[in-house]
Design a protein around this motif. Structure first.
Motif, mmCIF file in Angstrom:
data_model
loop_
_atom_site.group_PDB
_atom_site.id
_atom_site.type_symbol
_atom_site.label_atom_id
_atom_site.label_comp_id
_atom_site.label_asym_id
_atom_site.label_seq_id
_atom_site.Cartn_x
_atom_site.Cartn_y
_atom_site.Cartn_z
ATOM 1 N N UNK A 119 29.966 32.909 42.911
ATOM 2 C CA UNK A 119 29.136 33.879 43.620
ATOM 3 C C UNK A 119 27.695 33.380 43.729
ATOM 4 N N UNK A 120 27.156 32.846 42.631
ATOM 5 C CA UNK A 120 25.785 32.322 42.632
ATOM 6 C C UNK A 120 25.661 31.164 43.617
ATOM 7 N N UNK A 121 26.587 30.216 43.539
ATOM 8 C CA UNK A 121 26.534 29.040 44.412
ATOM 9 C C UNK A 121 26.643 29.439 45.884
ATOM 10 N N UNK A 122 27.506 30.401 46.159
ATOM 11 C CA UNK A 122 27.688 30.823 47.550
ATOM 12 C C UNK A 122 26.428 31.503 48.083
ATOM 13 N N UNK A 123 25.780 32.305 47.263
ATOM 14 C CA UNK A 123 24.548 32.963 47.687
ATOM 15 C C UNK A 123 23.429 31.952 47.908
ATOM 16 N N UNK A 124 23.352 30.962 47.028
ATOM 17 C CA UNK A 124 22.312 29.944 47.168
ATOM 18 C C UNK A 124 22.537 29.088 48.404
ATOM 19 N N UNK A 125 23.798 28.895 48.778
ATOM 20 C CA UNK A 125 24.091 28.105 49.974
ATOM 21 C C UNK A 125 23.591 28.768 51.250
ATOM 22 N N UNK A 126 23.493 30.102 51.241
ATOM 23 C CA UNK A 126 22.985 30.804 52.427
ATOM 24 C C UNK A 126 21.488 31.086 52.300
ATOM 25 N N UNK A 127 20.826 30.433 51.338
ATOM 26 C CA UNK A 127 19.373 30.496 51.236
ATOM 27 C C UNK A 127 18.809 31.612 50.394
ATOM 28 N N UNK A 128 19.650 32.279 49.614
ATOM 29 C CA UNK A 128 19.151 33.367 48.779
ATOM 30 C C UNK A 128 18.581 32.813 47.470
ATOM 31 N N UNK A 129 17.580 33.524 46.933
ATOM 32 C CA UNK A 129 17.046 33.239 45.598
ATOM 33 C C UNK A 129 17.682 34.260 44.667
ATOM 34 N N UNK A 130 18.531 33.791 43.749
ATOM 35 C CA UNK A 130 19.463 34.663 43.036
ATOM 36 C C UNK A 130 19.012 34.921 41.598
ATOM 37 N N UNK A 131 18.995 36.200 41.230
ATOM 38 C CA UNK A 131 18.865 36.610 39.835
ATOM 39 C C UNK A 131 20.230 37.111 39.392
ATOM 40 N N UNK A 132 20.705 36.634 38.243
ATOM 41 C CA UNK A 132 22.063 36.941 37.782
ATOM 42 C C UNK A 132 22.025 37.387 36.331
ATOM 43 N N UNK A 133 22.734 38.486 36.018
ATOM 44 C CA UNK A 133 22.838 38.942 34.638
ATOM 45 C C UNK A 133 24.151 38.467 34.026
ATOM 46 N N UNK A 134 24.172 38.360 32.711
ATOM 47 C CA UNK A 134 25.383 37.948 32.007
ATOM 48 C C UNK A 134 25.198 38.097 30.513
ATOM 49 N N UNK A 135 26.335 38.140 29.774
ATOM 50 C CA UNK A 135 26.231 38.318 28.327
ATOM 51 C C UNK A 135 27.149 37.407 27.525
ATOM 52 N N UNK A 136 28.242 36.947 28.107
ATOM 53 C CA UNK A 136 29.216 36.188 27.340
ATOM 54 C C UNK A 136 29.020 34.688 27.405
ATOM 55 N N UNK A 137 29.768 33.988 26.553
ATOM 56 C CA UNK A 137 29.737 32.524 26.550
ATOM 57 C C UNK A 137 30.127 31.974 27.919
ATOM 58 N N UNK A 174 29.679 33.267 30.728
ATOM 59 C CA UNK A 174 28.684 33.558 31.769
ATOM 60 C C UNK A 174 27.592 32.488 31.832
ATOM 61 N N UNK A 175 27.523 31.632 30.816
ATOM 62 C CA UNK A 175 26.410 30.678 30.702
ATOM 63 C C UNK A 175 26.254 29.775 31.931
ATOM 64 N N UNK A 176 27.332 29.194 32.480
ATOM 65 C CA UNK A 176 27.139 28.338 33.669
ATOM 66 C C UNK A 176 26.503 29.074 34.838
ATOM 67 N N UNK A 177 26.910 30.332 35.085
ATOM 68 C CA UNK A 177 26.324 31.104 36.184
ATOM 69 C C UNK A 177 24.858 31.424 35.902
ATOM 70 N N UNK A 178 24.537 31.731 34.651
ATOM 71 C CA UNK A 178 23.156 32.035 34.288
ATOM 72 C C UNK A 178 22.254 30.818 34.473
ATOM 73 N N UNK A 179 22.781 29.660 34.108
ATOM 74 C CA UNK A 179 21.976 28.446 34.230
ATOM 75 C C UNK A 179 21.829 28.021 35.686
ATOM 76 N N UNK A 180 22.847 28.265 36.491
ATOM 77 C CA UNK A 180 22.806 27.884 37.900
ATOM 78 C C UNK A 180 21.896 28.809 38.693
ATOM 79 N N UNK A 181 21.808 30.080 38.310
ATOM 80 C CA UNK A 181 20.999 31.052 39.046
ATOM 81 C C UNK A 181 19.525 30.656 39.007
ATOM 82 N N UNK A 182 18.792 31.061 40.031
ATOM 83 C CA UNK A 182 17.350 30.806 40.038
ATOM 84 C C UNK A 182 16.665 31.558 38.910
ATOM 85 N N UNK A 183 17.194 32.741 38.606
ATOM 86 C CA UNK A 183 16.685 33.541 37.488
ATOM 87 C C UNK A 183 17.890 34.039 36.701
ATOM 88 N N UNK A 184 18.167 33.434 35.573
ATOM 89 C CA UNK A 184 19.259 33.873 34.710
ATOM 90 C C UNK A 184 18.749 34.938 33.756
#
Length: 822
Positions: free
Chosen positions: A547-565, A567-577
């Protein structure tokens, strides 16, 4: 909550640019002084002081030398303010755990645990280290953070004796000997690749370094030019060198790195007051550019506090709004559900049942003593408890669990089962979680080994909801107004997601895409779906990354929440984890740029608001610094190029100006209130440069206006003034008044009158008031007047300064209006 380690706190501080600061306790005034004297500005001050000593002007030399200590004091004060952030991090870094030491149970900070400690495990605790059980009593642990499986795992000394860092004790009690801590634990090894934080410069820091480099080169060239021109004009080498050094002091924007560090550090501290912990400086820069905010549902949009929403007694369905009627036909259902719950519950649904029982007023005196408990198992998702009642020979058996499992335990026809399942589906479609409840009887001393041996009678269903936070709909509307799209992500059923989306006011709540559907979409269709959809259900952690990668591909600046182990890759990939602080893992926090201390969606919105304010105020401060250096540079250069003007600015005057400029930039601008439209304008482009030419030229024009004001006042008064020192007093007073006008004009994009009358900024008024008092003393108090090489020209010669100031005010306000319309 397992907090940030002290090492993480140090890493966070390093990202703010304080690479040399070990801790708030370790840094002394001497350490600050060593860092300060390596700065070019202070080397220039020492050089000027030395030259005055050579010329025999010991008073001037001593004053400049004392100025160094004064500036060291101001720097130390600024540093102390920034270390408040670190101190707060350390407090957060010290959650308490219970250990047995010297045969006593004591509470210590989790970071103080060492291998060999005896760790006490209780219901609701998070395990603070990898350990081996030496005692256990009905101990059940949730290891979903490591395994991804949400069911409870039974732990005992004989079977499955190992417990792991970050797992949650669901029931029971135990004592375990610590084997491994920190990065040596299983959880630490999983996160090892994410724990290495690179101390990379942010985009803003790189831009800042480039601008300072340009100013430094310009200062050297201008210094050499001034020395040569002044020497050719006067033939006095020492005075020429002093004038050249003064020009270098005037040009160097030594405030830039100080202001940046102070803003980011104190800004991070201010964010903690909104329950947001900042781990990387780059996150503050990105907050104002976020265009999409992807948020979890549970605990972030909702209260993470279950409440009973509906009751079904096998015949009638009663919703929460009608609970006040207290129909007696539901008494047995409420009472049995309570009897099937833990005596000291920690499970959210059991807590909701306990609250329901108290509110309902169901009589529990018949439950004399708990005789036996049959826990949940992977094969049978039912929990049964056997209670002694008033009759010593008979026991009451209460069971609750998954509706399908409860129905299988009861002797019901297929028609009855299908009817009850239809009600279950109806409740689930409304976003509720549903438990079945059943009862049985047993004879004392004849309890079976398995709970499915009881002859259960179906009593009904209990439906639960996690109510939304009341402030969330308003916060979502605020984000929409600010141009930020909200996407809700949940692992729940689409119907549940749809129900919550309607309650919080999301756009197109009926349009829901599941994780599997998202994966099956082609890249083109996925991009179109992301634009139109705001609700994603049945999302697995790995699908968050997609989801993060797809949003970034269309030019969005993404903030993503997460809590589990996971979730870490998505948090690190997001512009704001954004990691959850209350229920998040250490690995998630390592990957994120922000840690949400209260897991509340409104705290994220407050962080975006604060991030925009910090960025705005930083731009204002930098624009002011550029503007005020223009007249200072001009007043140093003009006497070197024209014999008509005497030396108007000496090093002591520039030092005095810097003593005003530094605290104004790092304190007054930092504490300036946000603009009225801070959350009513679209996010800025992530690729937009901080030092835009429009702002730079606007600052240059403002500064040039102040320079013309000073020169104009000087030319108007020179005919009636008798000495260069009188001219210098009038010119410096004009410069100082122009500086004050620049300060109040730059503090807000609104009019200066609003800054003075409506926008509360005590720091600015205190600094300006003290500076005005000192200016008056420097003109009218003989000892200071001599030090500044002033002579009192008389009050009447300051009247043109006032009129020129009013004209300057009109000029600055007009320039502000032109900039707005442009």
């Amino acid at each position: 909550m397992l907090g940030l380690s002290e090492n993480e706190a140090q890493i966070a501080l390093k990202t703010w640019g304080y690479n040399e600061l070990p801790s708030a306790k370790d840094k002394s005034v001497l350490d600050i002084a060593k860092a300060v004297i390596r700065e070019p500005m202070f080397l220039l001050l020492m050089g000027c002081g030395g030259l005055y000593m050579i010329l025999g002007d010991y008073k001037e030399g001593i004053v400049l030398s004392l100025a160094i200590f004064l500036i060291i004091g101001i720097t130390f004060f600024q540093y102390k303010k920034t270390t408040r952030a670190l101190e707060l991090l350390k407090k957060i870094a010290s959650p308490g755990v219970f250990v047995i030491r010297n045969d006593r149970e004591v509470r210590i900070a989790a970071r103080e645990i060492v291998p060999g400690d005896l760790l006490v495990l209780k219901e609701g605790d998070r395990v603070a280290a990898d350990a081996t059980l030496i005692e256990s009593a009905a101990l059940f642990v949730d290891e979903s953070l490591l395994t991804g499986e949400s069911f409870a795992i039974k732990k005992s000394v004989d079977k499955s004796p190992h417990v792991f860092l970050g797992t949650l004790v669901l029931a029971g009690r135990g004592v375990a000997r610590v084997d491994k801590t920190g990065p040596r634990t299983q959880l630490g090894q999983i996160g090892a690749s994410l724990a290495l934080v690179e101390n990379r410069d942010t985009r803003l820091q790189k831009e800042m370094r480039g601008v300072i480099r340009l100013f430094f080169i310009a200062s050297i060239l201008i210094c050499v030019l001034v020395v040569v021109l002044f020497y050719l004009k006067s033939g006095r080498l020492i005075e020429s060198v002093l004038t050249g050094l003064s020009s270098s002091m005037a040009i160097l924007p030594e405030e830039f790195p100080v202001v940046l560090s102070v803003f980011l550090a104190i800004g991070s501290w201010r964010l903690t007051k909104n329950n947001v912990l900042t781990r990387y400086a780059a996150t503050i820069e990105s907050l104002g550019a976020a265009t999409v905010l992807c948020t979890d549902k549970t605990g972030t949009l909702t209260q993470n506090r279950m409440q009973v929403a509906a009751l079904y007694n096998g015949r009638d369905l009663l919703y929460r709004a009608d609970f006040i009627k207290r129909f007696s036909s539901f008494d047995e259902l409420v009472l049995t559900a309570w009897g099937a719950s833990a005596i000291k519950p920690t499970d959210p649904m059991e807590l909701a049942i306990g609250t329901m029982q108290k509110d309902w007023g169901a009589d529990t005196t018949g439950f004399v003593d708990l005789v036996k408990e049959y826990p949940l198992s992977e094969g049978l998702l039912v929990m049964t408890q056997v209670w002694q009642n008033r009759s010593e020979n008979n026991h009451f058996v209460a069971a609750k669990g998954a509706p399908e499992a409860i129905l299988k335990l009861c002797s019901l026809s297929n028609k009855e089962i299908n009817h009850h399942l239809a009600v279950t589906s109806q409740l689930a479609s409304q976003g509720y979680r549903v438990l079945g409840v059943a009862k049985a009887a047993a004879i004392a001393g004849q309890l079976p080994t398995a709970q499915n041996a009881f002859l259960f009678q179906f009593l009904g269903l209990v439906a639960f909801e996690d109510p939304i936070r009341s402030e969330v709909p308003g916060a979502i509307q605020e984000c929409v107004t600010a141009g930020i799209k909200i996407i809700m992500i949940t692992g729940d059923h689409p119907e549940t997601a749809m129900s919550i989306a309607k309650q919080i006011g999301l756009n197109k709540p009926n349009h829901v895409i599941t994780g599997d559907e998202l994966e099956k979409l082609s890249p083109e269709n996925r991009s179109a779906a992301l634009i139109s959809c705001s609700v994603f259900a049945r999302i697995r952690p790995q699908q968050k990354l997609l989801l993060v990668e797809s949003l970034q591909e269309v030019g969005e600046v993404v903030a993503m929440t997460g809590d589990g182990v996971n979730d870490a890759p998505a948090l690190k990939k997001a512009d704001i984890g954004i990691a959850m602080g209350l229920r998040g893992t250490d690995v998630a926090r390592e990957a994120a740029g922000l840690v949400l201390l209260d897991d509340n969606f409104t705290s994220i919105v407050a962080a975006v608001r604060s991030g925009r304010r910090i960025y705005d105020n930083l731009q204002k401060a930098m624009s002011y610094i550029v503007a005020i250096h223009i007249p200072i540079i001009g007043l140093v250069l003009i006497p070197a190029l024209s014999s008509y003007f005497p030396l108007l600015l000496l090093p002591v005057h520039i030092v005095f100006m810097e003593l005003v400029i530094d605290p104004v930039c790092s304190i007054a601008f930092e504490s300036a209130v946000e603009e009225k439209n801070v959350m009513r304008r679209p996010p800025r482009s992530i690729n937009q440069r901080f030092f835009v030419w429009k702002n730079f030229w606007s600052s240059c024009v403002s500064g040039a206006g102040v320079l013309l004001m000073v020169v104009g006042v000087y030319l108007h008064e020179i005919k009636s003034l008798h000495t260069p020192d009188q001219a210098r007093a009038v010119a410096f007073s004009s410069l100082f008044i122009g500086n004050l006008l620049l300060i109040f004009s730059s503090l807000s994009r609104s009019s200066v009158f609003e800054v003075l009358l409506k926008r509360k900024n005590p720091a600015a008024f205190i600094i300006v008031g003290a500076a005005l008092l000192f200016l008056a003393l420097s003109v009218f108090y003989p000892p200071l007047r001599s030090l500044f090489h002033f002579e009192n020209p008389g009050i009447k010669h300051f009247i043109p300064v006032v009129w020129a100031g009013l004209g300057m005010l009109v000029f600055l306000e007009s320039l502000k209006l032109i900039k707005k319309r442009g």
